[in-house]
Scaffold this active site. Structure first.
Site, PDB file in Angstrom:
ATOM      1  N   SER A 161      56.566  94.399  33.000  1.00 11.92           N
ATOM      2  CA  SER A 161      57.175  94.904  31.754  1.00 11.92           C
ATOM      3  C   SER A 161      58.702  94.845  31.942  1.00 11.92           C
ATOM      4  CB  SER A 161      56.672  96.688  31.582  1.00 11.92           C
ATOM      5  OG  SER A 161      57.711  97.002  30.720  1.00 11.92           O
ATOM      6  N   TYR A 187      57.588 104.627  36.204  1.00 14.29           N
ATOM      7  CA  TYR A 187      57.139 103.400  35.705  1.00 14.29           C
ATOM      8  C   TYR A 187      57.862 102.315  35.875  1.00 14.29           C
ATOM      9  CZ  TYR A 187      55.591 100.505  31.684  1.00 14.29           C
ATOM     10  OH  TYR A 187      55.100  99.449  31.145  1.00 14.29           O
TER      11      TYR A 187
END
Length: 313
Positions: A161, A187
């Protein structure tokens, strides 16, 4: 194609998974897609099944996986769609999945993931996002290395990501035992780990003909955002006018994964990071797109590998 130079393709951010796989015959190929019961995992599996592959949906929610499998069979006419339980944060589940696999594996798409969760830990005390997004997928891929080697020219796709730009892997405190927990930092480092895995696995597994690439699928509204507040999501939506990040459909979001899994343009290519169906440029500070230098750092990749093996053994 030579292994040097940036890889570009005819496809773009607007391309769909079906478009990038058009004309490619995956008959006789066996595929595993993790997290294939929702979001871009479904579309990734659907496109690969449409090209003739035997696809196993490795999912935590088996009932949802069966619904997805039935839908793919009905839509694509490919009956070789299977469902297997896999909870990436559960070591026993990962071990059972690996033990249950028989025969070669041509494509492994490490697609499942969690995003910006509250502070949660596995029974081992591992931070959940790192455990799910990195440790679980590492264990699956490592456990299936023999099956990947047996396939000859196997590919592993590591779904990362642009969130990796938020944090390198903080080796001094990966699991937030000392520092205050911050969901996006957690994350971010897990997504950096996905890229570093591609770098080191390609190096270590080259003699087996296995290549691993990482990617940014794009911004897609899916259940991945279920832990994000409405206010944060609205703020994120308001920032999408920034270069290199636009909201995509799930069909567009799955395109780069499918490209890396199937395109002949990627034969022999590994250890790289792609976005919008092309290899990403280096990140410019203040810009959302591109890849951070720390995510491709071979020393960090080797260190993470060793730390991961130590953690899992």
């Amino acid at each position: 194609m030579a292994t040097s130079g940036r890889i570009t393709t005819p496809f773009t951010a607007e391309s769909t998974a079906a478009e990038v796989v058009a004309g490619i015959d995956l008959g006789g190929r066996r595929v595993v897609v993790t997290g294939a019961s929702s979001g871009i995992g479904v579309e990734t599996a659907r496109a690969l099944a449409g090209a003739g592959a035997e696809v196993t949906l490795a999912v935590r929610d088996v009932e949802a996986g069966r619904w997805t499998a039935d839908d793919i069979v009905a839509a694509m006419g490919n009956k070789e769609i299977h469902v297997a339980p896999l909870d990436l944060a559960d070591r026993a589940s990962v071990a059972a999945f690996v033990a249950g696999w028989d025969g070669p594996l041509h494509i492994l798409v490490n697609n499942a993931g969690v995003m910006a969760t509250p502070e949660l830990r596995t029974p081992e005390g591992w931070e959940l996002q790192f455990a799910t997004n990195h440790l679980g997928h590492f264990a699956v891929a490592s456990g299936l290395r023999g099956a990947l080697a047996a396939a000859g020219g196997a590919r592993v796709v590591s779904v990362s990501s642009s969130g990796h730009l938020r944090s390198p892997v903080v080796f001094s405190d990966i699991h937030f035992r000392e520092r205050a927990y911050e969901p996006w930092a957690a994350y971010g480092q897990s997504k950096t780990a996905n890229v570093l895995f591609a770098v080191e696995a390609t190096r270590r597994w080259a003699d087996d003909g296995i290549t691993v690439n990482a990617l940014m699928p794009g911004a897609i509204a899916t259940r991945l955002q279920r832990h994000i507040s409405t206010e944060d999501l609205d703020r994120l939506r308001g920032q999408i006018n920034a270069p290199a990040l636009v909201w995509k459909s799930v069909e567009q979001g799955a395109a780069t994964s499918v490209l890396l899994a199937t395109s002949p343009l990627l034969d022999g290519i590994g250890g790289r990071y792609f976005e919008d169906c092309n290899e990403a440029l280096p990140n410019t500070p203040g810009v959302r797109g591109g890849v951070a230098a720390y995510a491709l750092d071979p020393e960090a990749a080797a260190r993470l590998w060793d730390v991961t093996v130590d953690t899992l053994t």
